[in-house]
Scaffold this active site. Structure first.
Site, short mmCIF file in Angstrom:
data_model
loop_
_atom_site.label_atom_id
_atom_site.label_comp_id
_atom_site.label_asym_id
_atom_site.label_seq_id
_atom_site.Cartn_x
_atom_site.Cartn_y
_atom_site.Cartn_z
N TYR A 137 31.39 -50.33 12.37
CA TYR A 137 31.86 -51.62 11.88
C TYR A 137 32.83 -51.47 10.70
CZ TYR A 137 28.34 -53.85 14.80
OH TYR A 137 27.61 -54.29 15.88
N LYS A 210 21.30 -42.12 18.23
CA LYS A 210 21.74 -41.49 19.47
C LYS A 210 22.24 -40.08 19.14
CE LYS A 210 22.39 -41.68 23.95
NZ LYS A 210 21.22 -41.59 24.86
N ASP A 243 18.50 -45.85 23.66
CA ASP A 243 18.23 -46.25 25.04
C ASP A 243 16.73 -46.26 25.31
OD1 ASP A 243 18.55 -43.53 24.54
OD2 ASP A 243 19.15 -43.04 26.58
N ASP A 267 22.43 -54.07 15.77
CA ASP A 267 23.02 -55.29 16.30
C ASP A 267 22.55 -55.54 17.73
OD1 ASP A 267 24.59 -57.53 16.50
OD2 ASP A 267 26.51 -56.48 16.48
N ASP A 271 18.89 -58.36 19.37
CA ASP A 271 19.00 -59.42 20.37
C ASP A 271 17.90 -59.28 21.42
OD1 ASP A 271 21.15 -60.43 19.03
OD2 ASP A 271 22.49 -60.46 20.75
#
Length: 375
Positions: A137, A210, A243, A267, A271
């Site tokens: 970001y 990751k 994941d 982020d 959700d």
């Protein structure tokens, strides 16, 4: 002394849900001794941008900085190109106030349907601590096509050598984005997660990354996590790839207590967290600078197609206000708000469309405010 709160209603359903949030805050102000507010409205959003070509002037940042916290409705408008409002207002506020923590509680409240079979409120109650100012970001990147600068020509040559491709300058294009994690940025976010776990009586902190693919950037994250964890020997720790954590959020959400993650993965997984707690209409979030001005908002968007319909669920915004009061150390007022939300949901008489009812936005706000006043 009154708490000074800057209010940005924003776009779409933002003014409607923030109006209900303020209604609930004022109900708490009426019944909690010593709790007073001084609210100031700031009309930053799509209408101002379209009329004046301005997002937030420098003077606006200065005025907002005079507040104890910022209360935000929502940002986004189809009349404005994607990213203009989000980057120009939301991200700029996060960077300006160094709100380096994005805190999102994932909590299933009573009498709310969960899409996961057999899971109830006792199974879904954890925090996601998202580093909020770094990672992908930071806007480092670019695109190259045709004639390019020397720097981009070097990028092109590296790409061709790595993948054994012959890229035609006039027909092929390269885009690249660079993620950045600093030792300082990662350490303060990770430490916040451990401090939160201690304060809330949580026994486990899960780090998400990751590192098996993006080994440089997230290898540093893991190293810092391990270093900070040594200072909290009573807290269990673990690593999870992003994941894998999306799979386990669905399969065994009861395992998670406190999760800490770099910006982009936070982020995404929050959700998913919002869905397993019953939907975006119930999911609040805080952009936090523990030593400065923090900003609180629902994590949902502006839903412009529903603007003015008085049907959006305001509970995420109301709970964001509850988070704001907790951060401002107004614990009694914060507790009263959350308990009022729980009581309204338990009774089940007032429910917006997203949780199986047909109540209006204002009816939900009225119900929560009434519960607060009833004590």
């Amino acid at each position: 002394m009154a708490k000074k709160i800057g209010v940005i209603p924003g776009d779409g359903i933002g003014p409607e849900v923030i109006g209900e949030g303020i209604k609930v805050l004022k109900a708490a102000e009426d019944v909690v001794d010593g709790f007073k507010m001084d609210l100031e409205k700031f009309n930053y959003g799509s209408d101002r941008y379209l009329e004046e070509g301005e997002l937030i002037p420098e003077e606006g940042f200065e005025r907002l900085s005079e507040n104890d916290a910022v209360y935000l409705g929502a940002l986004g408008d189809p009349r404005v190109s994607t990213g203009v409002l989000e980057q120009g207002i939301l991200l700029n506020l996060r960077f300006y106030f160094d709100q380096y923590i994005n805190l999102r509680p994932v909590k299933l409240y009573p009498n709310i349907p969960c899409p996961l079979a057999g899971k109830g409120p006792e199974d879904i109650d954890f925090y996601v601590v998202r580093e909020n100012t770094e990672d992908f970001y930071v806007a480092l990147g670019g695109r190259t096509k045709g004639k390019t600068s020397e720097q981009l020509e070097i990028t092109r040559s590296i790409y061709e050598a790595k993948f054994d491709l012959d890229i035609e300058a006039d027909s092929d294009e390269i885009a690249y984005q660079i993620g950045l994690i600093s030792r300082k940025g990662a350490e303060r976010a990770i430490r916040f997660a451990f401090e939160l776990a201690e304060r809330k009586g949580r026994e486990r902190v899960t780090s998400v990354d990751k590192a098996n693919v993006l080994s440089h950037i997230y290898g540093l994250w893991r190293e810092i996590f391990e270093n900070v964890a040594e200072e909290y020997p009573d807290i269990e720790t673990e690593f999870s790839f992003v994941d894998a954590v999306t799979m386990w959020f669905v399969k065994s959400p009861e395992w998670y207590q406190t999760v800490v993650t770099p910006n982009m993965f936070g982020d995404i997984i929050t959700d998913l967290g919002a869905m397993i707690q019953g939907g975006l209409g119930l999911a609040p979030g805080g952009n936090i600078n523990p030593d400065g001005v923090s900003m609180f908002e629902p994590i949902h968007g502006s839903a412009p197609k529903h603007a003015g319909e008085n049907r959006a669920n305001p509970l995420a915004t109301i709970l964001a206000g509850q988070m704001m009061l907790s951060q401002l150390d107004e614990r009694e007022a914060a507790d009263r708000i959350e308990q009022a939300v729980i009581d309204v949901l338990k009774e089940g008489e007032v429910r917006t469309y997203d949780i199986g009812g047909d109540s209006t936005t204002s009816a939900m706000g009225d119900a929560v405010a009434r519960k607060i006043r009833e004590g």
